[in-house]
Design an enzyme around this catalytic site. Structure first.
Site, mmCIF file in Angstrom:
data_model
loop_
_atom_site.group_PDB
_atom_site.id
_atom_site.type_symbol
_atom_site.label_atom_id
_atom_site.label_comp_id
_atom_site.label_asym_id
_atom_site.label_seq_id
_atom_site.Cartn_x
_atom_site.Cartn_y
_atom_site.Cartn_z
ATOM 1 N N ASP A 129 0.843 -1.188 0.000
ATOM 2 C CA ASP A 129 0.000 0.000 0.000
ATOM 3 C C ASP A 129 0.886 1.249 0.000
ATOM 4 O O ASP A 129 1.818 1.352 0.801
ATOM 5 C CB ASP A 129 -0.912 0.023 1.224
ATOM 6 C CG ASP A 129 -1.805 1.246 1.234
ATOM 7 O OD1 ASP A 129 -2.728 1.297 0.415
ATOM 8 O OD2 ASP A 129 -1.553 2.170 2.047
ATOM 9 N N ASP A 180 14.730 -45.510 -11.411
ATOM 10 C CA ASP A 180 15.499 -46.591 -12.034
ATOM 11 C C ASP A 180 14.545 -47.571 -12.711
ATOM 12 O O ASP A 180 13.526 -47.986 -12.127
ATOM 13 C CB ASP A 180 16.331 -47.307 -10.968
ATOM 14 C CG ASP A 180 17.299 -48.310 -11.584
ATOM 15 O OD1 ASP A 180 18.390 -47.886 -11.994
ATOM 16 O OD2 ASP A 180 16.954 -49.501 -11.656
ATOM 17 N N ILE A 181 14.871 -47.928 -13.956
ATOM 18 C CA ILE A 181 14.040 -48.888 -14.687
ATOM 19 C C ILE A 181 14.240 -50.273 -14.082
ATOM 20 O O ILE A 181 15.376 -50.736 -13.915
ATOM 21 C CB ILE A 181 14.414 -48.897 -16.179
ATOM 22 C CG1 ILE A 181 14.176 -47.509 -16.791
ATOM 23 C CG2 ILE A 181 13.609 -49.956 -16.940
ATOM 24 C CD1 ILE A 181 14.657 -47.397 -18.233
ATOM 25 N N GLU A 209 20.479 -46.728 -16.602
ATOM 26 C CA GLU A 209 19.020 -46.708 -16.646
ATOM 27 C C GLU A 209 18.454 -45.879 -15.496
ATOM 28 O O GLU A 209 17.322 -46.059 -15.074
ATOM 29 C CB GLU A 209 18.459 -48.142 -16.588
ATOM 30 C CG GLU A 209 18.717 -48.882 -15.300
ATOM 31 C CD GLU A 209 20.005 -49.705 -15.326
ATOM 32 O OE1 GLU A 209 20.087 -50.665 -14.547
ATOM 33 O OE2 GLU A 209 20.919 -49.386 -16.117
#
Length: 465
Positions: free
Chosen positions: A53, A330-331, A373
């Site tokens: 303000d 992680d795959i 991976e």
């Protein structure tokens, strides 16, 4: 997008009413009676936006705003100046002090919320640019920027030729801004080719249906030649009902018909500067740096980029008193995929996994391939619940549909396990932030990944405190 909002207002009633409205929109609110209290709050944690303000003590308020814009750590915090503004020059002085927007009281709640959403989006883009530049410097790739200003183009879009002439007069004092015009009419659409750093859209015609103005903005944001331009819409003072929708549909800012040339130029200059920062953000991704920090197989960032970037994310989070979530993904049984289908199929799986992950994270999130991976995702301003939900969604993205590889498009089912850690502050699980703690965050997520693998795979595990 909820944010931490600092209210600076000497009137208790104003603070209370505004706090209630903002909390109803899920924002976290910190009310302050004066600028001294505001400075103390900022020292504790950086807010995402400040509503200031400037009525009671405009000198102190504007000095406070100028100081914010001069300090590197606070310069990107958007400021909305509020007040009565009986003199148009008061609005100009607030903008000159660094305020991104000026709103007259009484505040329209819909317009205020739309302005906040728009400013938070712009702030996120600016923070992302700074974060990427910090990472470039850490890697030794930052270059000194040239001081030459190549100038900017303002494209005035209006069905009336006099709108172009008016725009030319108002920008006549700006030597580096060139104004051009393009016409449109209701129902006929826009010209085939448009270009400009800033699109100045004429929305003054009260006979134009609201839906037509909305369609026009949507088209500008969807076209390849205008989607990255800044958009400033000129509206009559009394068309308050459409202001919020105009901002949400893609306008970066609004200016009221009859605003002074100084106000128009200040707003336009700020939008052009933001547009160029966004251009620079895109350029960093497309530049030669990409080759040095990108995994050639998946196109994701590599470990060399990910760790310094994560360090910067953690630093920013600590300054703002926020958490970040770090995921190691992680795959599952990837060796078995290679053994059964060959390494070429394994490479295709990695590329498709990367594509699915990329499509399901935000631009502000970090996504990288950090091992064979193994992938890494970092999410700013997260907590344990949000991080778990995001990780579980990524698990579903991978497991929900088969992967097709090879010339015969053989279908292979793939799943992924995810370990998650979080930086402080916040509830458990927490890893205390300290110098060099990025490695600790990754290590904690890695340990959580082992727990996910041990609990059956295709699942998510959060690290313990």
């Amino acid at each position: 997008m909820p944010g931490d909002i600092l209210i600076v207002d000497s009137v208790a009633t104003n603070r209370i009413v505004l706090k209630v409205k903002l909390m109803a929109a899920q924002h976290r609110v910190h009310p302050c009676e004066n600028t001294a209290m505001a400075r103390a709050e900022i020292e504790k944690a950086l807010p995402d936006l400040i509503i200031l303000d400037v009525t009671t003590d405009s000198t102190a308020a504007l000095a406070f705003c100028r100081t914010l814009k001069q300090r590197p750590e606070t310069t990107l915090i958007p400021v909305i100046a509020t007040g009565s503004f009986p003199d148009p020059g008061d609005r100009v002085r607030a903008l000159e002090a660094g305020a991104e927007d000026v709103l007259a009281r009484p505040l329209n709640d819909q317009i205020l919320q739309a302005r906040i959403r728009s400013l938070l989006r712009a702030r996120d883009a600016n923070l992302e640019l700074r974060l990427r530049e910090d990472t470039r410097r850490a890697l030794g790739f930052a270059e000194t920027q040239a001081g030459f200003d190549r100038g900017a183009t303002v494209l005035a879009l209006s069905p009336e030729p006099r709108f172009l002439r008016c725009a030319e007069r108002k920008f006549s004092s700006c030597r580096n801004i060139k104004v051009r015009g393009a016409g449109f009419s209701t129902g006929t659409g826009l010209p085939d080719r448009l270009s400009g750093d800033l699109l100045l859209v004429d929305g003054r015609d009260k006979a134009m249906p609201e839906a037509e103005l909305y369609r026009l903005l949507s088209e500008l944001r969807s076209r390849t030649d205008t989607r990255n331009a800044a958009i400033l819409v000129v509206l009559p003072e009394d068309r308050t009902t459409i202001q919020a929708m105009v901002l949400d549909l893609g306008a970066n800012d609004l200016v009221m018909e009859g605003a002074s040339a100084q106000e128009l130029v200040l707003r336009a200059s700020g939008l052009i500067a933001d547009k160029r920062r966004n251009d620079a953000l895109r350029d960093t991704v497309q530049s030669g740096l990409r080759a040095a920090v990108t995994d050639p197989l998946t196109g994701l960032f590599n470990r060399r980029y990910a760790l310094p970037h994560l360090e910067n994310m953690a630093d920013r989070a600590a300054e703002a008193n926020h958490q970040i979530a770090v995921m190691v993904l992680d795959i599952d049984h990837f060796k078995a995929i290679n053994d059964s289908y060959g390494h070429a199929a394994g490479d295709e799986i990695l590329q498709q996994v990367a594509g699915r992950l990329r499509d399901n994270v935000r631009a502000v999130d970090l996504l990288a391939r950090i091992g064979g991976e193994e992938f890494l995702v970092a999410i700013p301003q997260s907590d344990a619940d949000h991080a778990r939900q995001a990780a579980e969604r990524l698990c579903r993205v991978i497991s929900g549909a088969p992967f097709y590889v090879g010339g015969d498009a053989h279908a292979i089912r793939v799943t992924m396990s995810i370990g998650v850690s979080l930086s402080g502050p916040g509830p458990a699980p927490v890893i205390t932030r300290a110098t060099g703690a990025t490695g600790e965050l990754v290590r904690a997520a890695d340990l959580a990944l082992y727990a996910a693998k041990g609990s059956g795979r295709n699942t998510v595990s959060l690290s313990a405190a």
